[in-house]
Scaffold this active site. Structure first.
Site, PDB file in Angstrom:
ATOM      1  N   GLU A   3     -16.682 -44.530  -4.258  1.00  0.00           N
ATOM      2  CA  GLU A   3     -16.501 -44.533  -5.715  1.00  0.00           C
ATOM      3  C   GLU A   3     -17.116 -45.770  -6.369  1.00  0.00           C
ATOM      4  O   GLU A   3     -17.241 -45.826  -7.591  1.00  0.00           O
ATOM      5  CB  GLU A   3     -15.013 -44.420  -6.061  1.00  0.00           C
ATOM      6  CG  GLU A   3     -14.187 -45.670  -5.877  1.00  0.00           C
ATOM      7  CD  GLU A   3     -13.747 -45.964  -4.450  1.00  0.00           C
ATOM      8  OE1 GLU A   3     -12.928 -46.883  -4.271  1.00  0.00           O
ATOM      9  OE2 GLU A   3     -14.218 -45.279  -3.512  1.00  0.00           O
ATOM     10  N   CYS A  34     -11.538 -46.651   3.084  1.00  0.00           N
ATOM     11  CA  CYS A  34     -11.177 -48.035   3.378  1.00  0.00           C
ATOM     12  C   CYS A  34      -9.906 -48.081   4.238  1.00  0.00           C
ATOM     13  O   CYS A  34      -9.921 -47.595   5.370  1.00  0.00           O
ATOM     14  CB  CYS A  34     -11.058 -48.847   2.094  1.00  0.00           C
ATOM     15  SG  CYS A  34     -11.114 -50.643   2.365  1.00  0.00           S
ATOM     16  N   HIS A  58     -16.424 -48.006   0.030  1.00  0.00           N
ATOM     17  CA  HIS A  58     -15.876 -47.353  -1.157  1.00  0.00           C
ATOM     18  C   HIS A  58     -16.954 -46.482  -1.807  1.00  0.00           C
ATOM     19  O   HIS A  58     -17.780 -46.999  -2.576  1.00  0.00           O
ATOM     20  CB  HIS A  58     -15.379 -48.397  -2.159  1.00  0.00           C
ATOM     21  CG  HIS A  58     -14.138 -49.091  -1.722  1.00  0.00           C
ATOM     22  ND1 HIS A  58     -12.877 -48.645  -2.070  1.00  0.00           N
ATOM     23  CD2 HIS A  58     -13.958 -50.183  -0.946  1.00  0.00           C
ATOM     24  CE1 HIS A  58     -11.973 -49.446  -1.524  1.00  0.00           C
ATOM     25  NE2 HIS A  58     -12.605 -50.383  -0.842  1.00  0.00           N
TER      26      HIS A  58
END
Length: 215
Positions: A194, A82, A192
């Site tokens: 994750e 990001c 992202h």
């Protein structure tokens, strides 16, 4: 290289989801704001929340920026997430008056605000990544299908002045922007991983494999 994968802590948000994702992928992970630990890492991850200028100010003042660049120069695998992707570039716009903040300068080009009267900004939610020929050859995207859905949350994105030769994926929202880059040991993603379910887990696993020396 005593410190495994180091997640750079520049005191701008919760890094636990990134740490958990890399740990689940089999990585030996530590979160640190110590430049000596960052410089000695076997892999470096720079997540990102907040503003370009604030992040760069902290990275410079803390010595973390120098440590990151030192690690990259040693060919240590690096992943920017990001804002961490945007900081790899020469500059980022901060305000509507066109002022700029200087980035790490690993790549040429800039990050600018997404502007739209039709679509909602910030760009939040699931969207597709379209792999370029470079992206299809990139180790970070092994096992990741073309058009895979990943999770975004951002108001700024890379602009058209970025080096086209490093673009690994593009996403179309407001404008077409580079949502992943890759050159040598340096990887960056606007989304992202994750928070991107199985696709994101695959990407983080691929990065852990790169750190371990996988080809």
């Amino acid at each position: 290289m005593a410190h495994g994968i180091v997640i750079v802590d520049y005191h701008k948000g919760n890094l636990s989801s990134v740490e958990r994702g890399l740990t689940d992928a089999g990585g030996e992970v530590v979160v640190s704001d110590d430049p000596a630990v960052i410089a000695d890492a076997s892999g470096v991850v720079l997540p990102g929340v907040g503003s370009f200028g604030d992040a760069m100010a902290f990275l410079r003042e803390s010595g973390e920026a120098e440590a990151i660049l030192s690690a990259i120069d040693r060919d240590v695998p690096f992943l920017g997430i990001c804002l961490g992707l945007q900081l790899l570039f020469e500059r980022g716009s901060e305000t509507s008056d066109g002022s700029w903040e200087e980035g790490l300068g690993v790549f040429s080009g800039s990050a600018t605000r997404l502007e739209s009267t039709r679509l909602k900004v910030p760009h939040v939610g699931w969207d597709q990544i379209h792999l370029t020929p470079r992206g299809r050859a990139c180790r970070l995207f092994r096992g990741v299908p073309e058009g895979a859905n990943v999770y975004f949350t951002h108001s700024f994105a890379l602009d058209d002045d970025v080096e086209q030769g490093v673009v690994a994926a593009r996403t179309h929202y407001v404008r077409s922007f580079a949502s992943a880059v890759w050159d040598g040991n340096v990887f960056g993603v606007q989304f992202h991983p994750e928070k991107s379910s199985a696709v994101g887990a695959q990407i983080l696993s691929n990065f852990v494999d790169v750190v371990r020396g996988g080809r």
